[in-house]
Design an enzyme around this catalytic site. Structure first.
Site, PDB file in Angstrom:
ATOM      1  N   TRP A 101       0.819  -1.210   0.000  1.00 58.84           N
ATOM      2  CA  TRP A 101       0.000   0.000   0.000  1.00 58.84           C
ATOM      3  C   TRP A 101       0.854   1.261   0.000  1.00 58.84           C
ATOM      4  O   TRP A 101       0.509   2.246  -0.659  1.00 58.84           O
ATOM      5  CB  TRP A 101      -0.973  -0.023   1.169  1.00 58.84           C
ATOM      6  CG  TRP A 101      -1.832  -1.248   1.139  1.00 58.84           C
ATOM      7  CD1 TRP A 101      -1.875  -2.258   2.055  1.00 58.84           C
ATOM      8  CD2 TRP A 101      -2.728  -1.649   0.085  1.00 58.84           C
ATOM      9  NE1 TRP A 101      -2.749  -3.242   1.647  1.00 58.84           N
ATOM     10  CE2 TRP A 101      -3.284  -2.903   0.451  1.00 58.84           C
ATOM     11  CE3 TRP A 101      -3.120  -1.064  -1.122  1.00 58.84           C
ATOM     12  CZ2 TRP A 101      -4.204  -3.568  -0.347  1.00 58.84           C
ATOM     13  CZ3 TRP A 101      -4.036  -1.730  -1.921  1.00 58.84           C
ATOM     14  CH2 TRP A 101      -4.568  -2.967  -1.540  1.00 58.84           C
ATOM     15  N   ASP A 171      -0.946   6.455   6.698  1.00 57.67           N
ATOM     16  CA  ASP A 171      -2.084   5.575   6.457  1.00 57.67           C
ATOM     17  C   ASP A 171      -2.117   4.581   7.611  1.00 57.67           C
ATOM     18  O   ASP A 171      -1.205   3.770   7.771  1.00 57.67           O
ATOM     19  CB  ASP A 171      -1.876   4.857   5.118  1.00 57.67           C
ATOM     20  CG  ASP A 171      -2.947   3.824   4.800  1.00 57.67           C
ATOM     21  OD1 ASP A 171      -3.808   3.552   5.659  1.00 57.67           O
ATOM     22  OD2 ASP A 171      -2.901   3.269   3.685  1.00 57.67           O
ATOM     23  N   LYS A 195     -11.326  -2.167   8.200  1.00 57.41           N
ATOM     24  CA  LYS A 195     -10.472  -3.136   8.880  1.00 57.41           C
ATOM     25  C   LYS A 195     -10.728  -3.166  10.384  1.00 57.41           C
ATOM     26  O   LYS A 195     -10.777  -4.224  10.986  1.00 57.41           O
ATOM     27  CB  LYS A 195      -9.002  -2.833   8.587  1.00 57.41           C
ATOM     28  CG  LYS A 195      -8.648  -2.945   7.113  1.00 57.41           C
ATOM     29  CD  LYS A 195      -7.211  -2.543   6.856  1.00 57.41           C
ATOM     30  CE  LYS A 195      -6.876  -2.599   5.373  1.00 57.41           C
ATOM     31  NZ  LYS A 195      -6.961  -3.940   4.809  1.00 57.41           N
TER      32      LYS A 195
END
Length: 361
Positions: A101, A171, A195
């Site tokens: 990511w 993030d 999540k």
């Protein structure tokens, strides 16, 4: 029907208390005669829902008054573009690449300016966090970017990078609200909620006010991609993901009822320790991350035999331990131990792993 232990990396397990509350309020939210799904985002009732959600996350994180909380759409992946569009005043940013990511964010930022990779752990399949105490951050960099917890590879920054005075953008999708943090250490801290916070479809971005430009620095930035658009409209510029935000608000309430983020950190560390202790003594299973950088949210592990891995995933699912298959890019297994995963779930997993090891020697 009995519920399974869901170890999915996302969309992931939610607190049962939250699901029961949502079920009870499905047809009639607080006497409104309608579901939150049917409710106008301009109504006074919904205004109360989103304002309460914002206040509760502010309370949980201790968010200072000079930070804005934005409920956005597009998931964390859209932030890979939105951040450089709004922050690249000098057209340059520094990225630390510790997983897929962060790598995608770095690649995307390169479309809007100069994205400089100042450190990476790709040389060892992202199995560690590089030393970030003295990195070559360009003086004119607009920000330093990290993915703080790496969902796929199971690593976690235990100490934030030395940004040398530049704003830190993080993030935190897979460690959101799992432990207390000092929000003032970040310029922007954001995450997709699917999540550890709520259902897919919402991303929450906590942004220091001085980093919200009057106009994005990238020419031609769409109105919907401007931080100021959403900050000025209090996340109601257009129709937001109303039901998802409502569920996030219920999770915030649940976290408060549990005792807050210090309690969640203690619980999460206890769950992770149980699984890591088993992995460290097992003759069949092994973790894939250096011990000092292990995540307490996402625990990848392998047997070393791909056929045995497949057998384990199939038999564990039959036993009610679901979504343990590792990410397609790395294989093996992965157990995600988010806030809503009970200690009993990890105990059951470890017991199953012990039994599987004995039966497959």
């Amino acid at each position: 029907m009995s519920r399974v232990f869901n170890f999915s990396a996302g969309p992931a397990v939610l607190p049962e208390e939250v699901l029961k509350t949502a079920a009870a309020e499905m047809l009639d939210y607080h006497g409104s005669g309608m579901s939150v799904m049917e409710m106008s985002h301009r109504s006074k009732v919904y205004e109360s829902i989103i304002e309460t959600a914002e206040q509760d996350i502010r309370d949980l994180y201790g968010i200072p008054d000079n930070y804005r909380v934005l409920f956005l759409q597009g998931g964390a992946s859209l932030q890979f573009s939105m951040i450089p569009m709004n922050l690249m005043k000098n057209g340059k940013a520094a990225y630390i690449v510790t997983g897929q990511w962060a790598k995608k964010a770095w690649q995307e930022a390169g479309k809007y300016g100069e994205a400089i990779k100042i450190a990476s752990s790709e040389d060892k399949t992202f199995s560690y966090i590089p030393d970030c105490s003295d990195l070559p951050v360009p003086e004119d960099a607009d920000y330093v970017y990290i993915c703080e917890n790496n969902t796929i590879y199971g690593t976690k920054y235990k100490k934030l990078p030395n940004t040398k005075g530049h704003p830190l953008v993080a993030d935190v999708s897979s460690c959101f609200l799992s432990e207390p943090v000092n929000i003032s250490d970040y310029g922007i801290i954001y995450g997709g909620v699917q999540k550890n916070v709520g259902p897919a479809g919402v991303v929450i971005s906590i942004i220091r006010e001085d980093l919200i430009p009057d106009e994005p620095y990238f020419a031609g930035t769409p109105t919907m991609m401007s931080f100021k658009t959403h900050a000025d409209a209090k996340s109601l510029y257009n129709t937001p993901p109303t039901y998802g935000i409502y569920i996030c608000g219920l999770v915030f309430k649940w976290l408060k009822e549990q005792g807050g983020l210090a309690v969640m950190k203690e619980r999460n560390e206890k769950k992770a320790a149980l699984l890591y202790e088993f992995l460290d003594q097992s003759r069949m299973f092994s973790g894939t991350v250096v011990p000092e950088d292990r995540s307490i949210m996402n625990v990848p592990f392998v047997t070393g035999n791909s056929d045995l891995d497949k057998k384990f995933v199939a038999e564990s699912e039959a036993a009610g331990l679901v979504n343990l298959k590792g990410h397609r890019t790395v294989g093996g297994m992965r157990a995600s131990l988010y806030n809503a995963m009970p200690y009993e779930g990890v105990e059951t997993l470890v017991q199953f792993m012990e039994r599987f090891e004995k039966e497959n020697r």
